[in-house]
Design an enzyme around this catalytic site. Structure first.
Site, PDB file in Angstrom:
ATOM      1  CG  ASP A  20      34.028  37.517  38.744  1.00  0.00           C
ATOM      2  OD1 ASP A  20      33.582  38.186  39.705  1.00  0.00           O
ATOM      3  OD2 ASP A  20      34.813  36.562  38.877  1.00  0.00           O
ATOM      4  N   GLY A  21      34.528  40.674  38.613  1.00  0.00           N
ATOM      5  CA  GLY A  21      35.706  41.504  38.900  1.00  0.00           C
ATOM      6  C   GLY A  21      35.346  42.893  39.406  1.00  0.00           C
ATOM      7  CG  ASN A  22      31.378  44.321  39.025  1.00  0.00           C
ATOM      8  OD1 ASN A  22      31.981  44.298  37.960  1.00  0.00           O
ATOM      9  ND2 ASN A  22      30.057  44.161  39.113  1.00  0.00           N
ATOM     10  N   GLY A  23      34.315  43.852  42.392  1.00  0.00           N
ATOM     11  CA  GLY A  23      34.850  44.087  43.742  1.00  0.00           C
ATOM     12  C   GLY A  23      36.329  44.429  43.679  1.00  0.00           C
ATOM     13  NE  ARG A  33      32.504  43.084  47.347  1.00  0.00           N
ATOM     14  CZ  ARG A  33      33.315  42.293  46.643  1.00  0.00           C
ATOM     15  NH1 ARG A  33      34.613  42.322  46.847  1.00  0.00           N
ATOM     16  NH2 ARG A  33      32.823  41.462  45.738  1.00  0.00           N
ATOM     17  CB  SER A  65      25.352  33.414  41.317  1.00  0.00           C
ATOM     18  OG  SER A  65      25.933  33.533  42.607  1.00  0.00           O
ATOM     19  CG  ASN A  68      26.624  36.460  43.573  1.00  0.00           C
ATOM     20  OD1 ASN A  68      26.393  36.651  42.377  1.00  0.00           O
ATOM     21  ND2 ASN A  68      27.818  36.069  43.990  1.00  0.00           N
TER      22      ASN A  68
HETATM   23  C1  IPE Z   1      29.942  34.673  39.405  1.00  0.00           C
HETATM   24  O1  IPE Z   1      30.888  35.441  40.062  1.00  0.00           O
HETATM   25  C2  IPE Z   1      28.593  35.302  39.516  1.00  0.00           C
HETATM   26  C3  IPE Z   1      28.424  36.574  38.796  1.00  0.00           C
HETATM   27  C4  IPE Z   1      29.327  37.184  38.094  1.00  0.00           C
HETATM   28  C5  IPE Z   1      27.120  37.154  38.895  1.00  0.00           C
HETATM   29  P1  IPE Z   1      31.292  35.183  41.583  1.00  0.00           P
HETATM   30  O2  IPE Z   1      32.283  36.226  41.930  1.00  0.00           O
HETATM   31  O3  IPE Z   1      30.078  35.086  42.427  1.00  0.00           O
HETATM   32  O4  IPE Z   1      31.965  33.733  41.513  1.00  0.00           O
HETATM   33  P2  IPE Z   1      33.086  33.079  42.420  1.00  0.00           P
HETATM   34  O5  IPE Z   1      32.649  33.251  43.848  1.00  0.00           O
HETATM   35  O6  IPE Z   1      34.365  33.790  42.132  1.00  0.00           O
HETATM   36  O7  IPE Z   1      33.140  31.650  41.978  1.00  0.00           O
HETATM   37  C1  IPE Z   2      30.760  40.348  39.956  1.00  0.00           C
HETATM   38  O1  IPE Z   2      31.822  40.987  40.572  1.00  0.00           O
HETATM   39  C2  IPE Z   2      29.435  40.882  40.400  1.00  0.00           C
HETATM   40  C3  IPE Z   2      28.637  39.934  41.182  1.00  0.00           C
HETATM   41  C4  IPE Z   2      28.974  38.709  41.461  1.00  0.00           C
HETATM   42  C5  IPE Z   2      27.359  40.406  41.703  1.00  0.00           C
HETATM   43  P1  IPE Z   2      32.340  40.558  42.010  1.00  0.00           P
HETATM   44  O2  IPE Z   2      31.613  41.346  43.014  1.00  0.00           O
HETATM   45  O3  IPE Z   2      32.293  39.084  42.173  1.00  0.00           O
HETATM   46  O4  IPE Z   2      33.848  41.048  41.928  1.00  0.00           O
HETATM   47  P2  IPE Z   2      35.110  40.324  42.568  1.00  0.00           P
HETATM   48  O5  IPE Z   2      35.156  38.940  42.010  1.00  0.00           O
HETATM   49  O6  IPE Z   2      34.914  40.339  44.048  1.00  0.00           O
HETATM   50  O7  IPE Z   2      36.266  41.156  42.112  1.00  0.00           O
HETATM   51 MG    MG Z   3      33.628  37.613  41.715  1.00  0.00          MG
END
Ligand code: IPE
Ligand code: IPE
Ligand code: MG
Length: 239
Positions: A20-23, A33, A65, A68
């Protein structure tokens, strides 16, 4: 690179990671993103390799998920494109990398091309050093509902009686059948929740939440998580 002290400690047999945290990583840099997801894919490569070096047997990663799909079409398409690219390379380099693949999740919602790549990667996998369990369109609740449906069907067909259902039998209906539960689950990005990941399998896992964003996650961070894991006192309900 890796800290030598950790190398002396045996790594857990099974590590799971919520990538998590890519965005947020992309936003901090003023990038789209999707650029964060591309950097996240690189982080995954690094960590899968490092797990092989450490001798971790199973690495389960949460890549997409069941929730997602709520994201913009652009973002979802970008992620699917990256997955195809990653799997293409993984299929090409499988023998060299000695990483085998299993997919946890409902693949039927993916494009036929991506589904085929997943099945190819799974069927061409051998007993390599590390088994990556790639969670794609995965939800812990969805996994349990599916398992319950399959068991009910087997009861209807006379293969089981309702009272046959034990924890072990239930486990055998999950995507993770034959895979031991993860000892350690890591969630980078600062969020402290499971977001529907491995609900059944995490009953006694140790959680390590870390402030680093997934694209920045490196071998030193995995070392830190493993050190933290070794400091925990796992009691499993005993004293
Ligand atoms: C969990 O992260 C799913 C994945 C890392 C694939 P999310 O970013 O979707 O989760 P929430 O929305 O913060 O709970
Ligand atoms: C996790 O990173 C990747 C996926 C859920 C597909 P996010 O895209 O949730 O990154 P944030 O949480 O927005 O930083
Ligand atoms: Mg996330």
């Amino acid at each position: 690179m890796a800290n030598t002290e950790t190398k002396l400690l045996p790594p857990p047999e099974h590590i799971a990671i919520i990538m998590d945290g890519n965005g947020r990583w992309a936003k901090k840099r003023g990038l789209p993103r999707t650029a964060g997801h591309a950097a996240g894919a690189e982080a995954f490569r690094r960590i899968a390799n490092y797990c092989r070096t450490l001798g971790v047997r199973y690495l389960t990663v949460y890549a997409f998920s069941t929730e997602n799909w709520k994201r913009s079409q652009d973002e979802v398409e970008g992620i699917m494109r990256l997955l195809r690219k990653y799997l293409e390379e993984a299929l090409r380099d499988m023998e060299k990398n000695r990483v085998s693949f299993r997919f946890f999740g409902d693949l039927s919602r993916l494009s036929p091309k991506l589904q085929k790549m997943c099945l190819d990667a799974q069927s061409r996998s051998q007993d390599y050093d590390v088994q990556v369990n790639f969670c794609l369109n995965y939800g812990g609740r969805d996994e349990i509902v599916r398992a319950a449906r399959c068991f009910a069907q087997d009861v209807l067909e006379g293969k089981h009686a309702p009272e046959d259902l034990t924890e072990d039998l239930m486990s055998s209906y999950l995507y993770s059948a034959d895979v031991p539960d993860p000892e350690l689950i890591i969630r980078p990005s600062g969020e402290m929740r499971t977001s529907n990941f491995l609900l059944w399998q995490s009953a006694y896992s140790e959680y390590v939440f870390m402030d680093v964003l997934w694209p920045d996650f490196g071998p030193e961070d995995l070392d830190r998580a493993i050190e933290e894991y070794h400091r925990r006192n796992r009691r499993f309900g005993g004293t």
